[in-house]
Design a protein around this motif. Structure first.
Motif, PDB file in Angstrom:
ATOM      1  N   GLY A  63      38.874 -23.287 -36.256  1.00 43.35           N
ATOM      2  CA  GLY A  63      37.484 -23.693 -36.092  1.00 43.35           C
ATOM      3  C   GLY A  63      36.500 -22.736 -36.730  1.00 43.35           C
ATOM      4  N   ILE A  64      36.868 -21.467 -36.848  1.00 46.15           N
ATOM      5  CA  ILE A  64      35.975 -20.463 -37.435  1.00 46.15           C
ATOM      6  C   ILE A  64      35.613 -20.822 -38.882  1.00 46.15           C
ATOM      7  CG2 ILE A  64      35.769 -18.032 -38.106  1.00 46.15           C
ATOM      8  CD1 ILE A  64      37.547 -17.438 -35.578  1.00 46.15           C
ATOM      9  N   PRO A  65      36.598 -21.050 -39.771  1.00 44.70           N
ATOM     10  CA  PRO A  65      36.194 -21.444 -41.131  1.00 44.70           C
ATOM     11  C   PRO A  65      35.549 -22.834 -41.192  1.00 44.70           C
ATOM     12  CG  PRO A  65      38.593 -21.372 -40.955  1.00 44.70           C
ATOM     13  CD  PRO A  65      38.038 -20.811 -39.689  1.00 44.70           C
ATOM     14  N   PHE A  66      35.968 -23.738 -40.297  1.00 46.60           N
ATOM     15  CA  PHE A  66      35.343 -25.066 -40.267  1.00 46.60           C
ATOM     16  C   PHE A  66      33.865 -24.963 -39.935  1.00 46.60           C
ATOM     17  CE2 PHE A  66      39.528 -27.459 -39.155  1.00 46.60           C
ATOM     18  CZ  PHE A  66      39.920 -27.362 -40.481  1.00 46.60           C
ATOM     19  N   ASN A  67      33.489 -24.027 -39.047  1.00 53.03           N
ATOM     20  CA  ASN A  67      32.088 -23.819 -38.708  1.00 53.03           C
ATOM     21  C   ASN A  67      31.280 -23.389 -39.926  1.00 53.03           C
ATOM     22  OD1 ASN A  67      31.697 -24.410 -35.909  1.00 53.03           O
ATOM     23  ND2 ASN A  67      32.997 -22.682 -35.444  1.00 53.03           N
ATOM     24  N   SER A  68      31.859 -22.532 -40.737  1.00 51.53           N
ATOM     25  CA  SER A  68      31.164 -22.074 -41.940  1.00 51.53           C
ATOM     26  C   SER A  68      31.125 -23.161 -43.004  1.00 51.53           C
ATOM     27  CB  SER A  68      31.851 -20.826 -42.510  1.00 51.53           C
ATOM     28  OG  SER A  68      31.778 -19.774 -41.587  1.00 51.53           O
ATOM     29  N   TRP A  69      32.210 -23.889 -43.125  1.00 52.70           N
ATOM     30  CA  TRP A  69      32.342 -24.882 -44.185  1.00 52.70           C
ATOM     31  C   TRP A  69      31.574 -26.165 -43.867  1.00 52.70           C
ATOM     32  CZ3 TRP A  69      36.699 -28.792 -44.619  1.00 52.70           C
ATOM     33  CH2 TRP A  69      36.673 -29.435 -45.858  1.00 52.70           C
ATOM     34  N   LEU A  70      31.732 -26.696 -42.661  1.00 54.78           N
ATOM     35  CA  LEU A  70      31.131 -27.972 -42.286  1.00 54.78           C
ATOM     36  C   LEU A  70      29.822 -27.832 -41.509  1.00 54.78           C
ATOM     37  CD1 LEU A  70      34.380 -29.756 -41.040  1.00 54.78           C
ATOM     38  CD2 LEU A  70      33.219 -30.096 -43.238  1.00 54.78           C
ATOM     39  N   GLY A  71      29.661 -26.717 -40.791  1.00 55.60           N
ATOM     40  CA  GLY A  71      28.504 -26.530 -39.923  1.00 55.60           C
ATOM     41  C   GLY A  71      28.886 -26.748 -38.473  1.00 55.60           C
ATOM     42  N   ARG A  72      28.023 -26.271 -37.565  1.00 57.58           N
ATOM     43  CA  ARG A  72      28.325 -26.322 -36.135  1.00 57.58           C
ATOM     44  C   ARG A  72      28.342 -27.752 -35.591  1.00 57.58           C
ATOM     45  NH1 ARG A  72      28.593 -21.858 -38.212  1.00 57.58           N
ATOM     46  NH2 ARG A  72      27.394 -20.054 -37.563  1.00 57.58           N
ATOM     47  N   LYS A  73      27.317 -28.531 -35.939  1.00 58.02           N
ATOM     48  CA  LYS A  73      27.225 -29.890 -35.387  1.00 58.02           C
ATOM     49  C   LYS A  73      28.437 -30.757 -35.715  1.00 58.02           C
ATOM     50  CE  LYS A  73      22.315 -30.840 -34.757  1.00 58.02           C
ATOM     51  NZ  LYS A  73      21.210 -31.660 -35.249  1.00 58.02           N
ATOM     52  N   PRO A  74      28.884 -30.808 -36.974  1.00 55.10           N
ATOM     53  CA  PRO A  74      30.061 -31.640 -37.265  1.00 55.10           C
ATOM     54  C   PRO A  74      31.322 -31.186 -36.514  1.00 55.10           C
ATOM     55  CG  PRO A  74      28.901 -31.135 -39.288  1.00 55.10           C
ATOM     56  CD  PRO A  74      28.273 -30.306 -38.214  1.00 55.10           C
ATOM     57  N   VAL A  75      31.471 -29.886 -36.314  1.00 59.79           N
ATOM     58  CA  VAL A  75      32.640 -29.404 -35.577  1.00 59.79           C
ATOM     59  C   VAL A  75      32.534 -29.809 -34.111  1.00 59.79           C
ATOM     60  CG1 VAL A  75      33.917 -27.343 -34.848  1.00 59.79           C
ATOM     61  CG2 VAL A  75      33.088 -27.526 -37.195  1.00 59.79           C
ATOM     62  N   ILE A  76      31.342 -29.701 -33.540  1.00 61.02           N
ATOM     63  CA  ILE A  76      31.147 -30.123 -32.140  1.00 61.02           C
ATOM     64  C   ILE A  76      31.352 -31.626 -32.002  1.00 61.02           C
ATOM     65  CG2 ILE A  76      29.432 -30.338 -30.297  1.00 61.02           C
ATOM     66  CD1 ILE A  76      28.308 -27.600 -31.260  1.00 61.02           C
ATOM     67  N   MET A  77      30.847 -32.395 -32.939  1.00 62.88           N
ATOM     68  CA  MET A  77      31.024 -33.851 -32.886  1.00 62.88           C
ATOM     69  C   MET A  77      32.501 -34.226 -33.057  1.00 62.88           C
ATOM     70  SD  MET A  77      28.114 -34.889 -32.115  1.00 62.88           S
ATOM     71  CE  MET A  77      28.256 -36.645 -32.273  1.00 62.88           C
ATOM     72  N   SER A  78      33.213 -33.499 -33.911  1.00 63.87           N
ATOM     73  CA  SER A  78      34.654 -33.732 -34.067  1.00 63.87           C
ATOM     74  C   SER A  78      35.386 -33.435 -32.769  1.00 63.87           C
ATOM     75  CB  SER A  78      35.222 -32.848 -35.189  1.00 63.87           C
ATOM     76  OG  SER A  78      34.631 -33.169 -36.414  1.00 63.87           O
ATOM     77  N   ALA A  79      34.987 -32.360 -32.107  1.00 58.75           N
ATOM     78  CA  ALA A  79      35.603 -32.018 -30.822  1.00 58.75           C
ATOM     79  C   ALA A  79      35.351 -33.125 -29.797  1.00 58.75           C
ATOM     80  CB  ALA A  79      35.067 -30.686 -30.309  1.00 58.75           C
ATOM     81  N   ALA A  80      34.125 -33.649 -29.769  1.00 51.65           N
ATOM     82  CA  ALA A  80      33.795 -34.722 -28.827  1.00 51.65           C
ATOM     83  C   ALA A  80      34.637 -35.966 -29.110  1.00 51.65           C
ATOM     84  CB  ALA A  80      32.308 -35.055 -28.901  1.00 51.65           C
ATOM     85  N   LEU A  81      34.807 -36.300 -30.377  1.00 54.99           N
ATOM     86  CA  LEU A  81      35.630 -37.452 -30.752  1.00 54.99           C
ATOM     87  C   LEU A  81      37.086 -37.236 -30.346  1.00 54.99           C
ATOM     88  CD1 LEU A  81      35.833 -40.191 -32.205  1.00 54.99           C
ATOM     89  CD2 LEU A  81      36.272 -38.911 -34.307  1.00 54.99           C
ATOM     90  N   LEU A  82      37.597 -36.026 -30.579  1.00 55.12           N
ATOM     91  CA  LEU A  82      38.974 -35.722 -30.190  1.00 55.12           C
ATOM     92  C   LEU A  82      39.151 -35.770 -28.673  1.00 55.12           C
ATOM     93  CD1 LEU A  82      39.761 -32.846 -32.698  1.00 55.12           C
ATOM     94  CD2 LEU A  82      40.817 -35.119 -32.648  1.00 55.12           C
ATOM     95  N   TYR A  83      38.137 -35.304 -27.923  1.00 59.42           N
ATOM     96  CA  TYR A  83      38.170 -35.422 -26.459  1.00 59.42           C
ATOM     97  C   TYR A  83      38.314 -36.887 -26.048  1.00 59.42           C
ATOM     98  CZ  TYR A  83      36.731 -30.736 -24.762  1.00 59.42           C
ATOM     99  OH  TYR A  83      36.665 -29.420 -24.429  1.00 59.42           O
ATOM    100  N   MET A  84      37.506 -37.754 -26.668  1.00 63.22           N
ATOM    101  CA  MET A  84      37.537 -39.173 -26.296  1.00 63.22           C
ATOM    102  C   MET A  84      38.871 -39.820 -26.650  1.00 63.22           C
ATOM    103  SD  MET A  84      33.672 -40.583 -27.004  1.00 63.22           S
ATOM    104  CE  MET A  84      33.646 -40.164 -28.730  1.00 63.22           C
ATOM    105  N   VAL A  85      39.349 -39.592 -27.861  1.00 64.66           N
ATOM    106  CA  VAL A  85      40.603 -40.206 -28.291  1.00 64.66           C
ATOM    107  C   VAL A  85      41.772 -39.669 -27.464  1.00 64.66           C
ATOM    108  CG1 VAL A  85      42.219 -40.451 -30.230  1.00 64.66           C
ATOM    109  CG2 VAL A  85      39.761 -40.695 -30.615  1.00 64.66           C
ATOM    110  N   GLY A  86      41.805 -38.355 -27.264  1.00 62.34           N
ATOM    111  CA  GLY A  86      42.883 -37.758 -26.470  1.00 62.34           C
ATOM    112  C   GLY A  86      42.884 -38.257 -25.041  1.00 62.34           C
ATOM    113  N   SER A  87      41.709 -38.333 -24.431  1.00 62.72           N
ATOM    114  CA  SER A  87      41.615 -38.821 -23.055  1.00 62.72           C
ATOM    115  C   SER A  87      42.034 -40.284 -22.960  1.00 62.72           C
ATOM    116  CB  SER A  87      40.191 -38.660 -22.529  1.00 62.72           C
ATOM    117  OG  SER A  87      39.843 -37.298 -22.470  1.00 62.72           O
ATOM    118  N   GLY A  88      41.607 -41.085 -23.922  1.00 65.38           N
ATOM    119  CA  GLY A  88      41.998 -42.491 -23.937  1.00 65.38           C
ATOM    120  C   GLY A  88      43.500 -42.662 -24.091  1.00 65.38           C
ATOM    121  N   LEU A  89      44.087 -41.860 -24.954  1.00 66.51           N
ATOM    122  CA  LEU A  89      45.531 -41.926 -25.169  1.00 66.51           C
ATOM    123  C   LEU A  89      46.291 -41.529 -23.904  1.00 66.51           C
ATOM    124  CD1 LEU A  89      47.657 -42.572 -27.265  1.00 66.51           C
ATOM    125  CD2 LEU A  89      47.493 -40.224 -28.078  1.00 66.51           C
ATOM    126  N   ILE A  90      45.814 -40.499 -23.229  1.00 67.61           N
ATOM    127  CA  ILE A  90      46.450 -40.078 -21.978  1.00 67.61           C
ATOM    128  C   ILE A  90      46.334 -41.186 -20.926  1.00 67.61           C
ATOM    129  CG2 ILE A  90      46.219 -38.469 -20.030  1.00 67.61           C
ATOM    130  CD1 ILE A  90      45.440 -36.345 -22.168  1.00 67.61           C
TER     131      ILE A  90
END
Length: 149
Positions: A63-90
């Motif tokens: 996540g450290i290089p992703f923060n520099s490369w993509l920015g904070r917001k896209p990494v946070i939004m990606s995390a939120a999407l992964l939370y939703m997909v992972g929770s749904g799958l579970i």
């Protein structure tokens, strides 16, 4: 506008960290009930529990290089999407491997969020509140664990 954005980041960041704490605190106890519904060996149950923390640690590093490369917001939004997909799958998992995949996605989400949200919060906060805001994120991990107990 800055205050409104800061409030949203703090509220949702703290909520995410509380959910992280809750997940780490509740999963071992929940496995007793899950093992009644999904047949698994002891090794598979250990994998279900531990994969989240393993991938959270790895995702924090990536996540450290992703923060520099993509920015904070896209990494946070990606995390939120992964939370939703992972929770749904579970929630719909019919076998152990879907459960492992869902928990793995949660681990990546946790890693991205735990490395990015405190940094983003600190960047948005006024200097006088910066330490308190970052500390709230850590405090909410423990609050989540307490709620799970």
């Amino acid at each position: 506008k800055r205050c409104n954005a800061m409030s949203r980041v703090v509220i949702f960041g703290c909520l995410g960290m509380a959910l992280f704490g809750y997940d780490t605190g509740i999963v071992s106890g929940a496995m007793i009930l899950v093992r009644n519904d999904i047949k698994m060996t002891v090794d598979e149950a250990e994998l279900v529990v531990s994969i989240t923390m393993l991938l959270a640690a790895i995702a924090t590093i990536f996540g450290i290089p992703f923060n520099s490369w993509l920015g904070r917001k896209p990494v946070i939004m990606s995390a939120a999407l992964l939370y939703m997909v992972g929770s749904g799958l579970i929630a719909v998992a019919a076998d152990v491997w879907h459960l492992v995949l869902g928990r793995a996605l949660l681990g990546v989400a946790i890693g991205f969020a735990s490395g990015t949200v405190p940094m983003y919060s600190a960047e948005l906060a006024l200097p006088a509140y910066r330490g308190m805001i970052v500390t709230l994120n850590d405090l909410n991990i423990v609050v989540g664990q307490l709620l799970a107990a």
